[in-house]
Design a protein around this motif. Structure first.
Motif, short mmCIF file in Angstrom:
data_model
loop_
_atom_site.label_atom_id
_atom_site.label_comp_id
_atom_site.label_asym_id
_atom_site.label_seq_id
_atom_site.Cartn_x
_atom_site.Cartn_y
_atom_site.Cartn_z
N GLY A 131 -16.37 -7.05 -6.12
CA GLY A 131 -15.28 -6.44 -6.87
C GLY A 131 -14.47 -5.42 -6.11
N ASN A 132 -14.82 -5.17 -4.86
CA ASN A 132 -14.09 -4.18 -4.06
C ASN A 132 -12.80 -4.72 -3.44
OD1 ASN A 132 -15.87 -2.08 -4.53
ND2 ASN A 132 -17.07 -2.42 -2.66
N TYR A 133 -12.59 -6.02 -3.52
CA TYR A 133 -11.44 -6.59 -2.80
C TYR A 133 -10.08 -6.08 -3.30
CZ TYR A 133 -8.50 -9.99 -0.41
OH TYR A 133 -7.53 -10.57 0.39
N PRO A 134 -9.81 -6.00 -4.60
CA PRO A 134 -8.50 -5.47 -5.01
C PRO A 134 -8.23 -4.06 -4.49
CG PRO A 134 -9.56 -6.60 -6.84
CD PRO A 134 -10.58 -6.49 -5.76
N ARG A 135 -9.25 -3.25 -4.41
CA ARG A 135 -9.08 -1.89 -3.88
C ARG A 135 -8.74 -1.95 -2.40
NH1 ARG A 135 -13.76 2.78 -4.55
NH2 ARG A 135 -12.71 4.47 -3.38
N LEU A 136 -9.38 -2.85 -1.66
CA LEU A 136 -9.05 -3.02 -0.25
C LEU A 136 -7.60 -3.50 -0.08
CD1 LEU A 136 -12.36 -4.69 0.97
CD2 LEU A 136 -11.52 -2.44 1.67
N GLN A 137 -7.15 -4.33 -0.98
CA GLN A 137 -5.76 -4.79 -0.91
C GLN A 137 -4.77 -3.64 -1.10
OE1 GLN A 137 -6.16 -8.22 -3.82
NE2 GLN A 137 -4.93 -9.22 -2.22
N LYS A 138 -5.10 -2.70 -1.96
CA LYS A 138 -4.23 -1.54 -2.14
C LYS A 138 -4.16 -0.70 -0.87
CE LYS A 138 -4.94 -1.14 -7.15
NZ LYS A 138 -5.47 -0.30 -8.25
N VAL A 139 -5.31 -0.56 -0.19
CA VAL A 139 -5.31 0.16 1.09
C VAL A 139 -4.45 -0.59 2.10
CG1 VAL A 139 -6.75 1.03 2.97
CG2 VAL A 139 -7.59 1.12 0.60
N LYS A 140 -4.58 -1.90 2.10
CA LYS A 140 -3.78 -2.72 3.01
C LYS A 140 -2.29 -2.50 2.76
CE LYS A 140 -3.24 -6.37 5.83
NZ LYS A 140 -3.69 -6.40 7.23
N ALA A 141 -1.89 -2.51 1.50
CA ALA A 141 -0.47 -2.36 1.17
C ALA A 141 0.07 -1.02 1.64
CB ALA A 141 -0.28 -2.52 -0.34
N ARG A 142 -0.74 0.04 1.54
CA ARG A 142 -0.26 1.36 1.93
C ARG A 142 -0.24 1.54 3.44
NH1 ARG A 142 -2.70 7.46 0.70
NH2 ARG A 142 -1.18 8.51 2.05
N TRP A 143 -1.29 1.09 4.11
CA TRP A 143 -1.46 1.47 5.51
C TRP A 143 -1.07 0.38 6.51
CZ3 TRP A 143 -1.84 6.41 6.41
CH2 TRP A 143 -2.38 7.24 5.41
N ASP A 144 -0.94 -0.85 6.06
CA ASP A 144 -0.47 -1.92 6.94
C ASP A 144 0.53 -2.79 6.17
OD1 ASP A 144 -0.16 -3.65 9.09
OD2 ASP A 144 -1.97 -4.81 8.63
N PRO A 145 1.65 -2.20 5.77
CA PRO A 145 2.59 -2.91 4.90
C PRO A 145 3.24 -4.12 5.55
CG PRO A 145 3.57 -0.86 5.69
CD PRO A 145 2.11 -0.83 6.08
N ARG A 146 3.24 -4.18 6.87
CA ARG A 146 3.84 -5.33 7.57
C ARG A 146 2.80 -6.39 7.94
NH1 ARG A 146 8.91 -3.65 10.41
NH2 ARG A 146 8.40 -5.24 11.96
N ASP A 147 1.55 -6.17 7.53
CA ASP A 147 0.46 -7.11 7.84
C ASP A 147 0.36 -7.38 9.34
OD1 ASP A 147 -1.73 -8.66 7.15
OD2 ASP A 147 -0.54 -10.48 6.78
N VAL A 148 0.45 -6.30 10.10
CA VAL A 148 0.36 -6.40 11.56
C VAL A 148 -1.04 -6.84 11.98
CG1 VAL A 148 0.41 -5.06 13.71
CG2 VAL A 148 2.19 -4.74 11.97
N PHE A 149 -2.04 -6.30 11.31
CA PHE A 149 -3.44 -6.54 11.67
C PHE A 149 -3.99 -7.62 10.75
CE2 PHE A 149 -2.28 -2.20 12.74
CZ PHE A 149 -2.50 -2.24 14.12
N ARG A 150 -4.15 -8.81 11.28
CA ARG A 150 -4.54 -9.94 10.44
C ARG A 150 -5.30 -10.98 11.27
NH1 ARG A 150 0.80 -10.48 11.83
NH2 ARG A 150 1.53 -12.57 12.45
N HIS A 151 -6.08 -11.77 10.56
CA HIS A 151 -6.80 -12.89 11.15
C HIS A 151 -7.21 -13.81 10.00
CE1 HIS A 151 -10.48 -10.88 9.75
NE2 HIS A 151 -10.07 -9.79 10.38
#
Length: 545
Positions: A517-537
């Motif tokens: 159940g932690n995934y939606p919270r991780l997505q919110k962190v992603k949106a704030r701190w990596d808004p361009r999705d630079v870090f991905r795999h």
């Protein structure tokens, strides 16, 4: 020769490494290399003395092959345009900005032990190599121990122990880099006593990329009033390559007070008592094998609560394929614990009860640091691999034990294993939302692997591990869905098959298997701190929406 599983890599090469310099007794059951010293205390974000400038290595540079071929899994070899060798956080900022300006996709490597080809993805054009950032020191300003991501676990253990007598409950292999290990919520021999390593993470320094495409440094802590706290939380098990590039970790045990560094992290044991127990496949009937598996699971179901007398015991049960000749139980415990020898004897007896087979037992005692640094890693040339994982909340069912026996006992040239790690204890005393490490109700962690040399054997080995995994979890769509028996899997055992509907027919998405159940919270962190999705795999946290 047998595939070098975790035991053979870290101990069997040999048992001499595990028990060298000690008295070894083999019976039938009747009833480090020199590491970099800690550097002096440095100012926050700074360094001691002059640093080497940012190094930029392109394809014609003589250093290129060394840098692009140091990944763990020989199935994957990248060919980026450039590798940046960095020495400071400011150099990481510079490297990221250069890569962004050139339109290059970025990947990050510290220890190089990723099981999948995330860094070696053909789409990656710039690799930021963290291996030269390896300081370990005490930061009095934060009352915490600073560790840079290029430091290996062995270097970290050595510095923390020799200078302050403390340690962190991280992994067994001293050559693994701190960088990715901590990000996945790494665990190790002291986790049943002290929790996962991320439970002791106080702060992180991260290079992030903002919406304008510019890189900058951010420090995030666990303090309740820190506006960047969610970024810290995401680094306590959210996995690597998701939010930015960690340039420094700070460790301090929650609730630790005062300014004495020796009181701010767990004390290391004084010695390690170890038993290595082996059963020859030639002596194992299906009935005996099943009894061993049942006994092992039942013991963990009864002895995995926090505070158990076995809290400092760590075991790995290597269920090797028949070609290996034997299955092996590698057990260690704090040698300074009252009754430690009796505890291990009782555990071995419980696992073997009613089998009618007498295993061989090797016993040894070594000083803790020597034993910890002796688990040296060597693939022996078996550098092509595929891994899968699972968390068990309850022991294997009869059908699962039968599946294990059928695949492992088969007369096959595939060299595979199913490794069962003792889990639970202090790990399970932490709420699943307190950190990004969500699996907090399991008794055994499972790592399955196949390892081989020849690319011509890829198909056979991949088929073997995929089939055993799918059959073991056949009742839940071929994967360990979070339910009353299993609790998903471990992000540091990345497995791209979980995204593939041919192998995951559960209807449960891959991210729920890793993060619950932690995934939606991780997505919110992603949106704030990596808004361009630079870090991905292939298994990175996806932006929401």
């Amino acid at each position: 020769m047998f595939v070098l599983n975790e035991f053979t890599r870290r101990g069997f090469l040999g048992t001499a490494a595990a028990v060298g310099g000690t008295t070894v007794v083999t019976t039938a059951l009747g009833g480090a290399p020199a590491a970099q010293a800690a550097v002096p205390e440095a100012a926050d974000g700074g360094a001691c003395g002059a640093r080497t400038a940012l190094v930029k290595v392109d394809r014609v540079d003589r250093r290129y092959q060394d840098l692009v071929t140091r990944g763990f899994n020989g199935r994957f070899r990248g060919r980026p345009d450039v590798v940046y060798v960095v020495h400071t956080a400011d150099q990481v900022v510079d490297a990221v900005n250069q890569a962004m300006a050139a339109g290059q996709r970025i990947a990050v490597r510290s220890g190089g032990h990723c099981f999948e080809g995330f860094v070696d993805d053909p789409a990656v054009r710039a690799v930021i190599d963290m291996s030269q950032m390896r300081q370990v020191f005490y930061d009095s300003g934060k009352r915490a121990f600073a560790v840079e991501p290029g430091a290996t676990l062995g270097e970290t253990y050595r510095a923390l122990y020799l200078d302050w007598g403390v340690t962190i409950p991280a992994g067994v292999c001293p050559q693994v880099g701190v960088g990715g290990h901590v990000l996945g919520g790494g665990y190790g021999p002291l986790s049943r006593r002290d929790g996962v390593v991320a439970d002791h993470l106080y702060a992180v320094e991260v290079v992030v990329v903002d919406a304008s495409g510019r890189a900058r440094k951010v420090v995030a802590t666990s303090a309740a009033d820190d506006p960047n706290r969610e970024l810290w939380w995401a680094h306590t098990g959210g996995g690597g390559g998701n939010f930015g590039i960690v340039t420094r970790y700070w460790f301090r045990t929650p609730g630790a007070t005062g300014t004495d560094p020796s009181q701010l992290l767990p004390k290391a044991p004084t010695s390690t008592l170890r038993h290595i127990v082996t059963w020859d496949w030639s002596a194992l009937t299906e009935e005996a094998f099943t009894r061993i598996i049942d006994n092992h699971g039942a013991w963990h179901q009864s002895n995995s609560a926090a505070g158990t007398p076995y809290a400092s015991m760590h075991s790995v049960f290597y269920l090797n394929s028949r070609a290996a000749g034997q299955i092996l139980l590698d057990i260690q415990i704090d040698g300074g614990l009252d009754g430690a020898e009796a505890l291990l004897n009782d555990f071995v007896a419980a696992v073997n009860e009613g089998t009618g087979v007498e295993p061989a037992v090797q016993r040894s005692t070594e000083p803790w640091l020597r034993a910890t640094l002796a688990n040296k890693f060597d693939t022996g040339g078996f550098d092509r691999t595929k891994s899968k994982g699972a968390y068990l909340r309850k022991p294997w069912t009869a059908a699962q034990a039968a599946t294990l026996y059928r695949h492992l006992s088969a007369d096959s040239q595939v060299w595979g294993e199913v490794s069962l790690y003792s889990y639970g204890g202090k790990v399970n005393s932490v709420p699943e939302t307190a950190t990004a490490t969500a699996q907090r109700d399991s008794i055994i962690k499972v790592w399955m692997s196949a390892t081989w040399m020849d690319p011509a054997h890829d198909d056979a080995n991949l088929a073997w591990i995929r089939e055993i995994y799918r059959e073991i979890f056949a009742t839940t769509g071929g994967v360990p869905v979070p339910d009353d028996r299993t609790e998903g899997t471990f992000i540091n055992y990345p497995d791209v098959d979980l995204v593939d509907e041919r192998w995951n027919t559960s209807g449960v998405p891959w991210y729920t298997l890793y993060y619950k159940g932690n995934y939606p919270r991780l997505q919110k962190v992603k949106a704030r701190w990596d808004p361009r999705d630079v870090f991905r795999h292939a298994l990175s946290v996806r932006p929401p929406g």
